[in-house]
Scaffold this motif. Sequence first.
Motif: not given
Length: 895
Positions: A350-360
């Motif tokens: 469930g770590l995806d829940l806390f990921q920012s949508p802005l990834r580089i």
Amino acid sequence: MPDRGPPFGSTRVLRRMLRPLLVLGVVSGPAPPAPAQTSPSPAAAASFFRRISAARRAGPIRIDGRIDEAAWSAAELGEGFTQFEPDEGAPPTAPTRFRVLWDDDSIYVAIDCEDPEPPTATLSRRDRVVEGDWVSFDLDTTNDRRTAYHFQVFAGGQQLDALHFNDTDFSTDWDAAWESAVARTPSGWSVEVRIPLRILRVPDGATEFGFNVYRYLARRKEQDQWRYRPRGASGDVSLLGQLGGVGGIHPVRSLELRPYLATRSTMTRPAPGPARAPFRFAPCSSFGISENGLAAGCAGLDLRYSLASDLSLVATVNPDFGQVEADQRVLNLSTFETFFPEKRPFFTEGLDLFQSPLRISFGGAYGGDAYQIFYSRRLGKPPPDWDKANGTLLYQPGAQPVGAASKLSGTIGAAAVGLLTAYEPRVHAQVLRDGSVAEVRTAEAAQSEVLRVRVPLSDRALVGLVATARDPLFAASSSDLSRRHAHVGGADFTTFDAYRDWSLTGQAVGSLLSGGDAEVQDDGTVLGSGSRGVAVSGKVQKSAGPLIGFVSSDWLSPRFTVNDLGFMKRANLFRGFGYLQLRDVHPSSWYQRALVGAWLREVRDSTLSLALAQEVGTETYVQLNSQWDFGAYGYLSTPSADDRELRDGTPLERQAQQGGGANFNSDSRKPVQVGAYTDYSRGVPRFERNYDFGAYVTLRPMPQIETTLSVDFARADGAIRRIRTAAAPSGVDPAMGKLDRATAAQRDRFYLLAPQSSRSLSGIVRATYAFSPHLTLQLYAQLFGAGVAYGDALRADVPAGRSTVRLSQLRPATGGEPEPDEVDDRQAGLNVNVILRWEWRLGSTLYLVYAHQTSADFRPRPGGLDFRGEVGAFASDAAAHGDTFLVKIDFFNAL
């Protein structure tokens, strides 16, 4: 020194090993976006939409892989798949059919795979990517077109589960207990799957789910899709088909409990001291069995509970991660912290829940995300290095334990919500002082929280909020960094065009510190109580069609920080990236896909007055019809400055660089697969060289065994590095004492520098033997050796202020200066993990683990680089050795 390498490549062997599989989409079902022979219009992609109806189960289903129960006939038959690759848009080599049922407890999926030839039934452990036949399906149970569950079953019988998030992101870290079986049939093979509703987020009143089914034939590297997505179309979850006929399905509220027991014994050589560690009662109690031996026992509990139709709680009490593989050892001579991936199960799920949508996903100098607001490795991190002046260390935990942690996730109304909390108790070390054993506190207790909320504004736009807090508990004063309160909050916004070909993402974040002592950053910024900062980021991206690319920018103020609970290389930063790629992955007479890309990079400090990196480069990649792939890149950078090397913000000139590299991977279907890469760069005009070579070979002599041997050699020469921080000239201070880094730039001063040479050699073995889909043996071993040496000392005399130190102004040291801080160094290590994993019943697992660790870090005499000494240092007198045996068993119960 800045990272080197292609923007979307890697100089690590591991990524070279995985690249063919990632390119082909073996993990995620849908392959990566790629253009068709004529790039499809968004309307054309939408025209392939399909819908199918499930049926309520009306009879018994036995999950044995044989689709012979009469109940299956009530469901609509799904068929008519289309090749995604290698022959885009063509009918599949072999037909695939499926049906879907549901009841008040589960969703059932049956997939029948015809094949005139036996399937490639490669056997391995759960959640591991292998080259073998498989089937999979995606379920978007909330119909948000951004998140979906992924379930995959290999012909060998093992499972893989994962999560899609942010439409196109994918993570295999999510795990759940579900049931599947594979059977051989006269016409091929078949699969039956039962997915308990309790592991899914099912909204009340749901009538439809996003849905798609995929099949992979390894011998042809063929992927077939039920809801076909043309190459070049943008999106994964947003391009799923529809599963209807589920009206009346409802969420299942249940309590899952998974208690565990673990015991371990550890032997160290040489013994830490002439005493045994006394018994210590704690959640993981321990006692010394000899001067060099320690035994420990642990107990804990994991639980999962559905609070509402689309809201679940996952919690853990005193988790044990003894079965987790050790981190790969690397030589890090940069001024930046090493980033290690998360491997601990509770934190990966469930770590995806806390990921920012802005990834580089842009490598090289100052590449990657400018900041990661939540970095779970901050929880349960290792305690500070032990100061021998405080006594002889007999025992302390290898990491600050996590006493309890919880994750609340799901939706409340239209909002997706994630809340993580974690409590870390105090850490005490057992030390020998004046002939007696005492306990010394080495870390304070802390409480951490992470909140993430994401709300759709429309079908094309979302807004998100994020907040983190880390606060010390039971601290008597605010005298050091461990008693610092750190808070971060921010918002983000994402919008798409109607077909999600174009996207715009913006993000703004603020940070605030209170309490604790001041801390000087390497760029001279002082962080203390009351320090606050902001960061603003934006990205415009085109991800469909033959021409794709993005433009992104970040600005971070000097006192912005997320490092108490997140990860960032540095603040005081402006950076801009631009990337453009022309791609053609429609199969031709000789290749499957090919691309050429170009990039620009500009990195400055936050005032825009100091150029930290300026670069232009190009790359190319081709995958042949033979399934070999090749890549190459090259770049040029202008002279720049480094305001972190001298550790007080005084810039040091860096030369212009030019470099490049190449790599290849052979056909992963073969019993023997090989690959290699090389990277090279040079400084201009002074001598400065960097080399990196790596290769691997993967052996698959039998379907149930796979072994990969990899080697990496890196060499760097000529970079000018600091060997002593700012000091007062002899005319001011005859002792030439060091200056306070916070105020050093305000005074006349001198630095000692020297050309640095380094090299490292790493050899890794990974092997997996599968006795069955539920019983596997896994080996990981790394032998590492490295050496660092410095040339003749150079001196830079600098007046007050922060003018750039030019390489041309360096002069040989006079010889009367104090001893340098940085001296020749030799490092070595040997890590071995052997893990026997047995899922003895659904969701319940027994682990038998052996771990060995040898570590050495010392100043060689005589100094300089010595290849035999570096490789053999792990067997030197300076090395410490440890052996650990662990037995852990957990028990899964669903109530």
